[in-house]
Enzyme design. Structure first.
Site, PDB file in Angstrom:
ATOM      1  CG  ASP A   1      -1.943  -1.073   1.206  1.00 27.69           C
ATOM      2  OD1 ASP A   1      -2.197  -1.617   0.118  1.00 27.69           O
ATOM      3  OD2 ASP A   1      -2.477  -1.384   2.281  1.00 27.69           O
ATOM      4  CG  PHE A   2       0.272   6.127  -0.813  1.00 25.87           C
ATOM      5  CD1 PHE A   2       0.948   6.443  -1.981  1.00 25.87           C
ATOM      6  CD2 PHE A   2       0.031   7.147   0.107  1.00 25.87           C
ATOM      7  CE1 PHE A   2       1.386   7.737  -2.234  1.00 25.87           C
ATOM      8  CE2 PHE A   2       0.455   8.444  -0.131  1.00 25.87           C
ATOM      9  CZ  PHE A   2       1.137   8.741  -1.304  1.00 25.87           C
TER      10      PHE A   2
END
Ligand code: URA
Length: 241
Positions: free
Chosen positions: A106-107
């Site tokens: 994820d980011f």
């Protein structure tokens, strides 16, 4: 991304703009080599990384490439994004052009990310039946306890996908810190699992995939090619038995 295994005669016919009959003649005359060996059978399968030669002319010579990257937070695990920098932007221009990501983060997540131009390899790595383990260090907003261990091991029902998560290992490292091992990679899986307890993930770092550990000397944003030993380590257990 290409992982197609094509028939040699079809490939040559397209590549050289010649009929299948003409290709048969080339093969019969021993003028075609696949990986240094004379090829006479048009039905032979060739992969995206087979080295193909007609006499002295090189027709295909792609190299398979496998890299590890220490993903920093705030970078997207994608090859292109309209708003944010991607992990590909962190690589040298010449290295990144045909790579894709083998298992996203994820980011805001950090740590071990694998990149390759070998579609077969990345598919094997993420195939659920191969159960390659992914190892994470997670810090949490609220304290954790033994209930979490049991719930992760039992699996959780994910309504959206209509599945129960595979048994996952959770080891309590400190009041707010856990090590988690997954053998699958559902969307936001770890965040959603802790979310069941109303406990927010503050940081999430992937330290290993199978027996392959993130090189501790790689600073965030840095990458390098995998060694032959590391390629093998991915399919081994971590920590080693
Ligand atoms: N689980 C998550 O929630 N995020 C990741 O980046 C990896 C696993």
């Amino acid at each position: 991304m290409s992982s197609k295994h094509a028939r040699l005669d079809r490939f040559l016919s397209q590549r050289l703009g010649q009929s299948r009959r003409e290709i048969q003649h080339l093969l019969a005359a021993g003028r075609v080599q696949v990986d240094g060996v004379t090829a006479r059978d048009g039905q032979q399968r060739i992969g995206p990384f087979s080295r193909l030669q007609l006499d002295d002319q090189l027709l295909q010579a792609r190299q398979a490439r496998y890299l590890m990257l220490n993903k920093p937070a705030g970078v997207v695990s994608a090859t292109w994004d309209s708003r944010h920098a991607t992990v590909i932007d962190l690589l040298d221009n010449q290295v990144g052009d045909d790579l894709h990501i083998a298992g996203r983060l994820d980011f805001h997540s950090t740590g071990l990310l694998l990149l390759t131009n070998d579609g077969d390899w990345s598919r094997q790595l993420s195939a659920p039946e191969n159960r390659v383990s992914k190892h994470y260090r997670v810090t949490l907003e609220k304290p954790i306890n033994e209930e979490y261990v049991d719930a992760f091991a039992a699996g959780m029902w994910f309504e959206y996908e209509g599945i129960t998560t595979r048994p996952a290992q959770l080891h309590i490292v400190a009041e707010h810190v856990a090590d988690v091992v997954l053998t699958e990679g559902r969307y936001h899986q770890i965040k959603r699992m802790f979310g069941r307890f109303g406990n927010r993930v503050l940081t999430l770092h992937r330290s290993a995939i199978g027996g392959l550990q993130l090189d501790p000397s790689l600073r965030p944003g840095a990458s390098r090619f995998l060694t032959a030993a590391e390629m093998l380590a991915i399919n081994a257990d971590y920590p080693p038995a």
